[in-house]
Design an enzyme around this catalytic site. Sequence first.
Site, PDB file in Angstrom:
ATOM      1  N   THR A  53       0.909   0.247  -2.347  1.00 38.76           N
ATOM      2  CA  THR A  53       0.307  -0.821  -1.544  1.00 38.76           C
ATOM      3  C   THR A  53       1.275  -2.000  -1.448  1.00 38.76           C
ATOM      4  O   THR A  53       1.980  -2.305  -2.414  1.00 38.76           O
ATOM      5  CB  THR A  53      -1.008  -1.272  -2.214  1.00 38.76           C
ATOM      6  OG1 THR A  53      -1.931  -0.178  -2.168  1.00 38.76           O
ATOM      7  CG2 THR A  53      -1.633  -2.464  -1.494  1.00 38.76           C
TER       8      THR A  53
ATOM      9  N   GLU B 146      -3.345   1.972  -8.176  1.00 38.98           N
ATOM     10  CA  GLU B 146      -1.903   2.254  -8.264  1.00 38.98           C
ATOM     11  C   GLU B 146      -1.558   2.881  -9.611  1.00 38.98           C
ATOM     12  O   GLU B 146      -0.741   3.807  -9.684  1.00 38.98           O
ATOM     13  CB  GLU B 146      -1.106   0.963  -8.074  1.00 38.98           C
ATOM     14  CG  GLU B 146      -1.144   0.455  -6.640  1.00 38.98           C
ATOM     15  CD  GLU B 146      -0.523  -0.913  -6.465  1.00 38.98           C
ATOM     16  OE1 GLU B 146      -0.112  -1.222  -5.348  1.00 38.98           O
ATOM     17  OE2 GLU B 146      -0.464  -1.685  -7.446  1.00 38.98           O
TER      18      GLU B 146
HETATM   19  C1  5RP Z   1      -0.079  -4.333  -5.107  1.00 39.81           C
HETATM   20  C2  5RP Z   1       1.244  -4.262  -5.775  1.00 39.81           C
HETATM   21  C3  5RP Z   1       2.443  -4.344  -4.888  1.00 39.81           C
HETATM   22  O1  5RP Z   1       3.191  -3.192  -5.037  1.00 39.81           O
HETATM   23  C4  5RP Z   1       3.246  -5.537  -5.284  1.00 39.81           C
HETATM   24  O2  5RP Z   1       2.415  -6.685  -5.224  1.00 39.81           O
HETATM   25  C5  5RP Z   1       4.454  -5.719  -4.376  1.00 39.81           C
HETATM   26  O3  5RP Z   1       4.033  -6.051  -3.092  1.00 39.81           O
HETATM   27  P1  5RP Z   1       5.042  -6.413  -1.922  1.00 39.81           P
HETATM   28  O4  5RP Z   1       5.806  -5.180  -1.593  1.00 39.81           O
HETATM   29  O5  5RP Z   1       4.135  -6.884  -0.795  1.00 39.81           O
HETATM   30  O6  5RP Z   1       5.932  -7.531  -2.414  1.00 39.81           O
HETATM   31  O7  5RP Z   1       1.375  -4.106  -6.960  1.00 39.81           O
HETATM   32  O8  5RP Z   1      -1.120  -4.278  -6.050  1.00 39.81           O
END
Ligand code: 5RP
Length: 234
Positions: free
Chosen positions: A26, A105
Amino acid sequence: MSNSKRAAGRKAAERVQSGQIVGLGTGSTVFYTLERLGERVRDDGLELRGIPTSTDTESKAREFGIPLMTLDELEGRIDLTIDGADEINADFHMIKGGGGALLREKVVASLSREVTIIVHAEKVVADLGAAFPLPVELVPFARTPVRRALQALGAEPLLRVDQHGNPFLTDNGNEILDCAFEGGIADPAALSLALAGIPGVVESGLFLDLCDHLVIGLADGGIEERSRAQPARN
Ligand code: 5RP
């Protein structure tokens, strides 16, 4: 920033082989993985089945034409999961959950033969938690006792809110306390154990031994890749 996210996200999509079951993480970096996987399905006949880690990823994957399945349909392991992270250290330990999808996740990563993490270079840090607060998912009923227990562990917990100022709710109907640790997290393994022992805590954003391969997007659009010498799981 978006250049480096795009480079990392699209590069990781090339690791997927036809016939694989793929965990779909995500976030804004994973968006580019989904975009590239959609292209490979459409243009190259890539056959995969994705398991999304959030309702957001599920709807984006559908828009990109990626076939999906659920964990209930999974027999055995997920072949490869591709996900982002908020911070990752030299031992490949991570903080995740900035997007609020940490629980799903972690479930998906733990079921995967290989986890590839995609980040931009600023997310590779010496000490976890020195800059990014650790997300902790909890059941709303237990907010106050969980907050006190987190404070007793040295955290400064802040309830995550949505754009209306209401408690942010995860896809699982839970809340998140974002926990700042002054000076960072000294012992991630000990903290992870302590968090798991707090009644009302559902999951923490500490992801230990859940990254096998790292794709780092650089500011100039280039890529650096690192692999664990020993696989985290077999
Ligand atoms: C979501 C996550 C994402 O992988 C993490 O926040 C990184 O997000 P982005 O690629 O938008 O910086 O752990 O729960």
